[in-house]
Design a protein around this motif. Structure first.
Motif, mmCIF file in Angstrom:
data_model
loop_
_atom_site.group_PDB
_atom_site.id
_atom_site.type_symbol
_atom_site.label_atom_id
_atom_site.label_comp_id
_atom_site.label_asym_id
_atom_site.label_seq_id
_atom_site.Cartn_x
_atom_site.Cartn_y
_atom_site.Cartn_z
ATOM 1 N N TYR A 99 37.713 39.936 49.358
ATOM 2 C CA TYR A 99 38.205 39.744 47.984
ATOM 3 C C TYR A 99 37.461 40.669 47.026
ATOM 4 O O TYR A 99 38.082 41.365 46.204
ATOM 5 C CB TYR A 99 38.010 38.279 47.593
ATOM 6 C CG TYR A 99 38.592 37.909 46.244
ATOM 7 C CD1 TYR A 99 39.859 37.352 46.126
ATOM 8 C CD2 TYR A 99 37.861 38.102 45.075
ATOM 9 C CE1 TYR A 99 40.385 37.007 44.891
ATOM 10 C CE2 TYR A 99 38.376 37.757 43.833
ATOM 11 C CZ TYR A 99 39.639 37.212 43.749
ATOM 12 O OH TYR A 99 40.157 36.880 42.513
ATOM 13 N N VAL A 141 39.320 43.806 45.069
ATOM 14 C CA VAL A 141 39.323 43.912 43.602
ATOM 15 C C VAL A 141 38.695 45.235 43.168
ATOM 16 O O VAL A 141 39.203 45.917 42.267
ATOM 17 C CB VAL A 141 38.586 42.712 42.980
ATOM 18 C CG1 VAL A 141 38.335 42.944 41.491
ATOM 19 C CG2 VAL A 141 39.378 41.430 43.195
ATOM 20 N N CYS A 166 39.722 30.945 42.058
ATOM 21 C CA CYS A 166 40.573 32.136 42.030
ATOM 22 C C CYS A 166 41.256 32.293 40.676
ATOM 23 O O CYS A 166 41.430 33.414 40.174
ATOM 24 C CB CYS A 166 41.622 32.061 43.142
ATOM 25 S SG CYS A 166 40.956 32.276 44.811
ATOM 26 N N ALA A 198 40.627 35.476 38.275
ATOM 27 C CA ALA A 198 41.716 36.348 37.820
ATOM 28 C C ALA A 198 41.545 36.684 36.342
ATOM 29 O O ALA A 198 41.725 37.840 35.921
ATOM 30 C CB ALA A 198 43.063 35.679 38.077
ATOM 31 N N ALA A 226 48.363 45.624 45.052
ATOM 32 C CA ALA A 226 47.710 44.331 45.248
ATOM 33 C C ALA A 226 48.255 43.603 46.471
ATOM 34 O O ALA A 226 47.507 42.941 47.192
ATOM 35 C CB ALA A 226 47.878 43.467 44.001
ATOM 36 N N LYS A 240 47.980 38.426 35.904
ATOM 37 C CA LYS A 240 47.268 37.261 36.439
ATOM 38 C C LYS A 240 48.097 36.596 37.527
ATOM 39 O O LYS A 240 47.557 36.141 38.545
ATOM 40 C CB LYS A 240 46.958 36.273 35.318
ATOM 41 C CG LYS A 240 46.193 35.043 35.790
ATOM 42 C CD LYS A 240 45.863 34.094 34.651
ATOM 43 C CE LYS A 240 45.110 32.867 35.154
ATOM 44 N NZ LYS A 240 44.787 31.930 34.045
ATOM 45 N N LEU A 268 47.395 38.309 40.724
ATOM 46 C CA LEU A 268 46.078 38.052 41.297
ATOM 47 C C LEU A 268 45.924 36.645 41.866
ATOM 48 O O LEU A 268 44.958 36.382 42.586
ATOM 49 C CB LEU A 268 44.993 38.308 40.246
ATOM 50 C CG LEU A 268 44.823 39.760 39.807
ATOM 51 C CD1 LEU A 268 43.726 39.866 38.766
ATOM 52 C CD2 LEU A 268 44.520 40.664 40.998
ATOM 53 N N PHE A 284 48.660 38.345 47.354
ATOM 54 C CA PHE A 284 47.379 38.996 47.110
ATOM 55 C C PHE A 284 46.246 38.289 47.846
ATOM 56 O O PHE A 284 45.415 38.931 48.476
ATOM 57 C CB PHE A 284 47.068 39.025 45.614
ATOM 58 C CG PHE A 284 45.684 39.542 45.302
ATOM 59 C CD1 PHE A 284 45.386 40.895 45.425
ATOM 60 C CD2 PHE A 284 44.665 38.683 44.910
ATOM 61 C CE1 PHE A 284 44.110 41.375 45.156
ATOM 62 C CE2 PHE A 284 43.382 39.149 44.639
ATOM 63 C CZ PHE A 284 43.112 40.500 44.761
#
Length: 822
Positions: A157, A161, A201, A205, A422, A458, A461, A466
C-alpha cells in the motif's frame, strides 16, 4: 549490475539428486522408510500414463513394499500412523501422491528404512522406486493453482501510493499489522480487511489527497449580502430594498443573529479572515462580533469603528478541508440597562413612591438609549501562505475546464488517467461513470472543481480495485486453466519484484500485449531487477525468509551481553540486508547465502567479530580470513534471533536451519513436554550444560524423533554465543561442537556443517525456490508445484545458481503466468 542469462531447460523431468533432507514429520520419516523400498519401476518415467503407472505399481513397487515396509507399516503395525498395505492395487496407489512424495524425499536422503534394519533395498531398487515416484509426479494435468483476491499489505500500500502520486507518505504506518501465512505477510488467503482497517483506509485516502493536491493560495472575496442572515435558527427576511439593487450593499444586524455562508476550503490549514465592518455604538462597550465555523465560536472581535470610518478586522483561523459553514455573529445588540441600585418593591421603591429615572451618564445610557447594531460590508478569506501547485497536484490535475472543455469532460480525463493507474488496468466505462456521478453530485452542491474531483479521487482510493489485486476469471482450457492477461501479469511482476504497482514501461508493455510470451516477461524482470525499487525484495522477501524482522524485537540480557546496543542491533540487521542485496545486484550464486569468503561490516561489527580494523559507521564489503563467518547462517543477526535472552538455543538454531534453509520443518512439540529451561540445570553442585540437558531430553522417544534432527545442527553453531560473538568455552567448560546427522554424517563446528550443506546444495536450492515462489505467487506451494520447482532447480544447476536465473525461472513458470478457475 550484471546479470547472467539462463540456459533454458530442455528436459521436462527432473533428475533426483542427493539432497539434504531429514524428514518432515514422524509420519513422513516412517513412511519414507517404506517409500524407499517402493522403488521400482520405469526408466522412461516421464512418458508413463496412468495405466502404465498402475501396472508398474502392481508388478514392481508393491512387492518391494511387502518385502521391506509392511513389517512396520502394514496390517499388524502402523508406525507413524501409516499403513502402506491399504494400497491394494495401482489405481489406489495413484491417489496417494502426497504419500509417495514424502517417501521419495526419505529415499533420496537414505533415511528409510533405518540403518538398523537388516533388510534394506539395494541401489537398483532405490533407483527404480525413485523413477516410479518421478513418473507419478509428472503424470498429472498441469495445475497452476488459484490465488484468491489479494489485498495490498502495508508495504505494498505504501509503495503503491508512492508510485501513484509521487510522494513517499507511508500512510499505512497506522494500519493494523498484516497477518502472516506460510512465512510471509503477502499471502492472499490471510489478508482480510476487517472494519478497523477499512476505517483506516478511509482516513488514509483523505490524508493522501490532502498532501497530493496542494494548490496555489486560495482567496475568497465575499460581499455581505451574498450570505444569509439567521435569527433564532431561521432565515431572516431583509426589509426594504437596497438603494441600488444592482450593487452589493452592507448587511445590518441589530439582534442576536448571524450572517452565514458556506466556504469550500481546498486544504486543511490556516486561513486569514478579513472583515470590513462598523457599528452603531451605544453604551460604554463597543460592538462585538464572533467568527464561527460549523456552529463553534472560533474567535471574538471588538468592533469600535463607526459609520463613515469602517474598520478592517483580521484574524487567523484553522480550517479543515471541505465544505464548512462560516458565520459572523453579532453578540451584544443590547445596550447596558439603567443604573438602579435601589431595592425594588411591588409597584414602587419600597417607601410607597415611584422611583425617578436615573440621569443618563457615560456609564449609564439611560432608559432611552438605543440598541447597538453591527454592519458588515464584506469579508475576505485567504490561505495564510501561498502554495505553488505541487508536482503531485500537477500530475493529477493535468487538465482544467475552460472555454473549450467543460467541467465534466475535464473531470472524466483526470479520473480516467488516475483510475487506470490506481486499478493497475484500464478502468471500465461503468467505473468511470460511477466516479463522475460522485463528481457531479459534489459540483451541483456548490463544490469548486478541484474539491469535486477530489471526492471522486477518494472513491478510487477506497475502491476494491485499488485495495485489492483482482484477477478476473477468463475462459479456461480443458483442464480448467487460463492464461493471465497482460495487465495481471504486469501486476504479478511488479508486486513480486517491487512490492508496488507497475511503472509506465510495464503498463505500456501490457497495453501493447507484450507480456503474453515468457521471453517478454523475462525481459521485463531483468530490467526491473536493476531498478532501485528491487530493494523491496530485500526488505520484504529476504527479511521474512530469514526471519530477520525478529531482530527488532528480541531483548538479550544486557547484563550478560552489554555489546547488544541499539547501534549494534542496527549494524547486525544491515549486515544481512547488505549481503543479500549484493548477491542480488551483482547476480551472484545463491549458494553464497550458505557460505562465502566475504561479508559487509562497519567499525562496530569489525571489533565485535575480531576482524581487521574498519573505520566508520558505514558498512562495506570485506574479505574474511576463513569461513567461520561466511554466509547468512553465521552472521550475528541470525544467530541472535535464534537464541534465548540469556543463552544460546541449539534447538532454535537447528529448527531455523531446517525451516529456512532446508525446507524441512519439524512438527510442533507435543503437549505436556517440559521446556528445557524447566529441567534441572545443576547436578551435584555443578552446572549442567545445555548439550547434556538436550541429550536427556532426547531419551523420551516422543521428543527424540525431532530433536535428533534439530539438535546436532544447533550443536555445530555453539561456538557463537547468544548474540553471535565467537567463543571457545561455555562458562568454564570447553565447548563440544560435534554433531551427527540422522543419516550418520558427522561434523565438528560451523565450517564443517556449512560444508555439508554446500555438498548437498540441491536441498537448499529447492527450499529457496519454494520460499521465493510462495512470496511471488502470494500462496503456499503445493504438491501441484513440485514439477515446476524441480525444473527450476535444474535450470539453476545449469546456470551456476545465479540469482537472476532463479527470478527469471519463477516469473516464466507455469504457476506464475496461469491461474485455475474455481
Amino acid at each position: 549490475m550484471r546479470f547472467f542469462r539462463p540456459v533454458l531447460p530442455v528436459d521436462k523431468g527432473a533428475s533426483w539428486t542427493d539432497t539434504f533432507s531429514v524428514g518432515r514429520s514422524v509420519r513422513s520419516a516412517v513412511l519414507l522408510c517404506c517409500g524407499l523400498l517402493l522403488a521400482g519401476v520405469l526408466s522412461a518415467a516421464e512418458s508413463a500414463d496412468g495405466a502404465t503407472l498402475a501396472s508398474s505399481f502392481d508388478q514392481e513397487v508393491k512387492p518391494l513394499l511387502a518385502n521391506y515396509c509392511y513389517k512396520c507399516h502394514g496390517e499388524d503395525k502402523q508406525k507413524g500412523d501409516l499403513n502402506l498395505s491399504t494400497y491394494q492395487d495401482g489405481q489406489q496407489a495413484l491417489l496417494a501422491r502426497k504419500v509417495w512424495k514424502e517417501c521419495g524425499e526419505k529415499l533420496t536422503a537414505n533415511d528409510m528404512p533405518p540403518e538398523k534394519e537388516t533388510k534394506r533395498p539395494n541401489d537398483a531398487e532405490r533407483a527404480r522406486i525413485l523413477s516410479w515416484i518421478q513418473a507419478l509426479k509428472q503424470n498429472q494435468p498441469p495445475d497452476p493453482g488459484r490465488v484468491t483476491i489479494h489485498r495490498l499489505n502495508r508495504a505494498e500500500y505504501n509503495n503503491t501510493v508512492r508510485d501513484l502520486i509521487g510522494l513517499d507518505l507511508k500512510p499505512a504506518a497506522d494500519f493494523p499489522e498484516d497477518d502472516v501465512g506460510d512465512g510471509f505477510d503477502n499471502i492472499a488467503e490471510v489478508l482480510a480487511i476487517p472494519p478497523l482497517l477499512m476505517e483506516k483506509c478511509l482516513i488514509a485516502a483523505d490524508q493522501i489527497l490532502d498532501k497530493a493536491t496542494t494548490t496555489e493560495q486560495a482567496v475568497f472575496h465575499i460581499n455581505a449580502d451574498a450570505w444569509t442572515v439567521i435569527e433564532d435558527g431561521k432565515q431572516k427576511t431583509q426589509t426594504g430594498p437596497p438603494a441600488d439593487p444592482h450593487k452589493p450593499h452592507p448587511v445590518r444586524l441589530d439582534s442576536i443573529s448571524e450572517l452565514r455562508g458556506v466556504i469550500a476550503f481546498p486544504l486543511s490549514g490556516k486561513y486569514t479572515v478579513k472583515i470590513r465592518a462598523w457599528g452603531e455604538q451605544s453604551g460604554t462597550d463597543p460592538v462585538n462580533l464572533a467568527i464561527k465555523m460549523d456552529d463553534k465560536t472560533i474567535k471574538e472581535i471588538t468592533v469600535p469603528a463607526l459609520k463613515g470610518s469602517p474598520g478592517t478586522y483580521t484574524v487567523t483561523i484553522d480550517a479543515p478541508r471541505g465544505m464548512r459553514a462560516v458565520a459572523i455573529a453579532f453578540t451584544n445588540p443590547s445596550a447596558e440597562a439603567p443604573n438602579d441600585n435601589q431595592p425594588k418593591a411591588a409597584g414602587g421603591t419600597g417607601n410607597g413612591t415611584t422611583p425617578k429615572p436615573a440621569p443618563a451618564t457615560q456609564g449609564n445610557p439611560g432608559p432611552s438609549a438605543k440598541p447597538r447594531a453591527l454592519i458588515v460590508d464584506n469579508l475576505e478569506i485567504r490561505s495564510a501562505s501561498p502554495h505553488a501547485a505541487s508536482e503531485s497536484h500537477k500530475r493529477i490535475f493535468f487538465v482544467y475546464p475552460d472555454g473549450k472543455l467543460g467541467k465534466r469532460d475535464a473531470a472524466r480525463q483526470i479520473l480516467q488517467r488516475f483510475a487506470d493507474r490506481a486499478f493497475r488496468r484500464p478502468a471500465s466505462a461503468d467505473q468511470i461513470e460511477r466516479l463522475l456521478t460522485v463528481f457531479q453530485t459534489a459540483s451541483d452542491q456548490g463544490e469548486v472543481f478541484e474539491e469535486a474531483v477530489r471526492l471522486a479521487l477518494k472513491g478510487i482510493l477506497i475502491s476494491p480495485s485499488f485495495l485489492f489485486r483482482i484477477e478476473h476469471d477468463h475462459s479456461p482450457d480443458a483442464n480448467g486453466v487460463y492464461r493471465l492477461d497482460d495487465y495481471e501479469i504486469a501486476s504479478r511482476l511488479s508486486y513480486f519484484l517491487w512490492s508496488s504497482m507497475p511503472d509506465d514501461e510495464l503498463f505500456e508493455a501490457a497495453r501493447q500485449g507484450k507480456l503474453h510470451e515468457a521471453a517478454d516477461v523475462d525481459k521485463q524482470a531483468v530490467r526491473m531487477l536493476k531498478d532501485a525499487k528491487a530493494r523491496a525484495l530485500v526488505d520484504n522477501f529476504a527479511s521474512q525468509w530469514l526471519q530477520l524482522r525478529r531482530l527488532n524485537y528480541i531483548e538479550p540480557d544486557l547484563a550478560k551481553f552489554p555489546d547488544f546496543t541499539k547501534d549494534m542491533r542496527r549494524s547486525m540487521y544491515d549486515e544481512v540486508t547488505s549481503y543479500v542485496e549484493y548477491v542480488m545486484r551483482e547476480d551472484r550464486s545463491v549458494l553464497e547465502f550458505l557460505d562465502s569468503d566475504y561479508t559487509f561490516i562497519n567499525e562496530r561489527l569489525a571489533k565485535f567479530y575480531g576482524l581487521p580494523a574498519v573505520t566508520g559507521a558505514n558498512l562495506r564489503k570485506v574479505s574474511l580470513p576463513d569461513h567461520e563467518r561466511g554466509g547468512v547462517l553465521t552472521m550475528a543477526g541470525i544467530l541472535a534471533i535464534t537464541s534465548l535472552p540469556t543463552r544460546t538455543s541449539p534447538v532454535k538454531r537447528g529448527k531455523w536451519v531446517l525451516e529456512q534453509l532446508l525446507g524441512d520443518p519439524p512438527p510442533p512439540p507435543p503437549a505436556m513436554v517440559p521446556a528445557l529451561d524447566k529441567q534441572e540445570s545443576v547436578q551435584d553442585g555443578k552446572p549442567v550444560s545445555v548439550r547434556v540437558r538436550l541429550e536427556r531430553h532426547r531419551v523420551d522417544p516422543v521428543c527424540a524423533s525431532c530433536h535428533q534432527r534439530m539438535d546436532p545442527i544447533g550443536f555445530g553453531l555453539e561456538n557463537f554465543d547468544a548474540i553471535g560473538h565467537w567463543r571457545d568455552k561455555d562458562g568454564e567448560e570447553p565447548l563440544d561442537t560435534t554433531g551427527s546427522l540422522p543419516n550418520g554424517q558427522k561434523f565438528n563446528g560451523p565450517m564443517e556443517l556449512k560444508a555439508i550443506f554446500l555438498a548437498r546444495k540441491e536441498r537448499f536450492v529447492t527450499c529457496l525456490t519454494e520460499k521465493l515462489m510462495t512470496y511471488a505467487l502470494g500462496r503456499g506451494v503445493e504438491d501441484i508445484d513440485d514439477a515446476t520447482i524441480e525444473r527450476i532447480g535444474q535450470t539453476m544447476q545449469q546456470n551456476q545458481y545465479r540469482f537472476s536465473v532463479l527470478v527469471s525461472a519463477v516469473v516464466t513458470s507455469y504457476p506464475f503466468l496461469n491461474r485455475k478457475v474455481k
